[in-house]
Design an enzyme around this catalytic site. Structure first.
Site, PDB file in Angstrom:
ATOM      1  N   SER A 150       0.848  -1.194   0.000  1.00  0.00           N
ATOM      2  CA  SER A 150       0.000   0.000   0.000  1.00  0.00           C
ATOM      3  C   SER A 150       0.876   1.233   0.000  1.00  0.00           C
ATOM      4  CB  SER A 150      -0.900   0.020   1.241  1.00  0.00           C
ATOM      5  OG  SER A 150      -1.534   1.278   1.394  1.00  0.00           O
ATOM      6  N   TYR A 197      -1.467   0.167  10.063  1.00  0.00           N
ATOM      7  CA  TYR A 197      -1.589  -0.419   8.730  1.00  0.00           C
ATOM      8  C   TYR A 197      -0.352  -0.106   7.894  1.00  0.00           C
ATOM      9  CZ  TYR A 197      -3.647  -1.147   4.053  1.00  0.00           C
ATOM     10  OH  TYR A 197      -3.907  -1.548   2.765  1.00  0.00           O
TER      11      TYR A 197
END
Length: 255
Positions: A138, A151
């Site tokens: 990501s 995250y």
């Protein structure tokens, strides 16, 4: 189109959204695809789109016993030539307000689970002399994102795993790479899982219009965009590409 005939692929979180796009792309290119997901019902719906080419192995990345059982079943069925670490989850909240158990859960699901599964499947690839590990990272892990500290830390760990593992196994014909998406939104409601549906509800059209302005290509990502990059890295043609991260972000981040 890239030819993946004869290859066996495992895609985690393949029931919906990006994972669904990856599963369908690999199957269309000839691979035998196993969806590894805890949502059997949604996974079966995806599998039904390409009858005979896609099957479902129910497993939970948070349950290591479940992963061991899934790998035992996969090994008995011929093992895996391609592993796509796609499953992930995030709840966007500023870190100082995030519950610690939730932060730990994000790290376990987005980093520890993929690490364990990769460790279980890569030895078989090394033994057979051919393999592809492609992890969906990501831009939160590569460039940072507010509200996604845990995250981002986990996805940054995926990038580190990718680079380091490539040094160990590439000489045996096993390449290890990652793709790094920015925002990716399904084209239709059928492609949206529960988490993505909640995300979509939280972003009304006027908000999305503002977000799109930050993307030079004039739109956010689609599952097919990520799937195309994964399919290339999983192919024979990408045999000289390893230890790399391919941003698939519409120009959102250019470093």
């Amino acid at each position: 189109m890239l030819d993946l005939k004869g290859r066996r692929a495992v895609v985690t979180g393949g029931a919906s959204n990006i994972g669904r796009g990856i599963v369908l792309r690999l199957a269309e290119q000839g691979a035998e695809v196993r969806i590894l997901d805890r949502d059997r019902e949604q996974a079966e719906k995806t599998a039904a789109l390409v009858p005979g080419r896609i099957s479902v192995v129910e497993a939970d990345l948070l349950d290591h016993g479940s992963l061991h059982a899934a790998v035992k079943r996969l090994t008995a069925d011929g093992g895996a030539d391609i592993l796509v670490n796609n499953a992930g989850w995030v709840n966007t909240v500023d870190f100082v307000h995030k519950d610690l158990p939730e932060a730990i859960l994000e790290v376990q699901l987005n980093l520890v689970g993929p690490l364990v599964l990769t460790r279980l499947l890569v030895p078989g690839m090394v033994e057979r002399g051919w393999g592809r590990v492609v992890s969906v990272a990501s831009e939160a892990g590569r460039a940072g994102q507010r509200g996604q500290v845990a995250y981002g830390a986990a996805k940054g760990g995926i990038l580190g795993m990718t680079r380091s593992l490539s040094h160990e196994v590439s000489r045996y014909g096993v390449t290890v790479n990652a793709v790094s998406p920015a925002m990716t939104v399904p084209d239709s409601a059928e492609e949206i899982g529960a988490g993505s549906m909640q995300q979509a509800r939280n972003r009304p059209p006027e908000v999305m219009a503002k977000i799109v302005k930050f993307y030079p290509v004039g739109r956010v990502g689609r599952p097919a965009d990520i799937a195309a990059a994964v399919a290339f890295l999983a192919s024979e043609e990408a045999g000289f590409v390893t230890g790399q991260t391919l941003p698939v972000n519409g120009g959102f981040v250019t470093t």
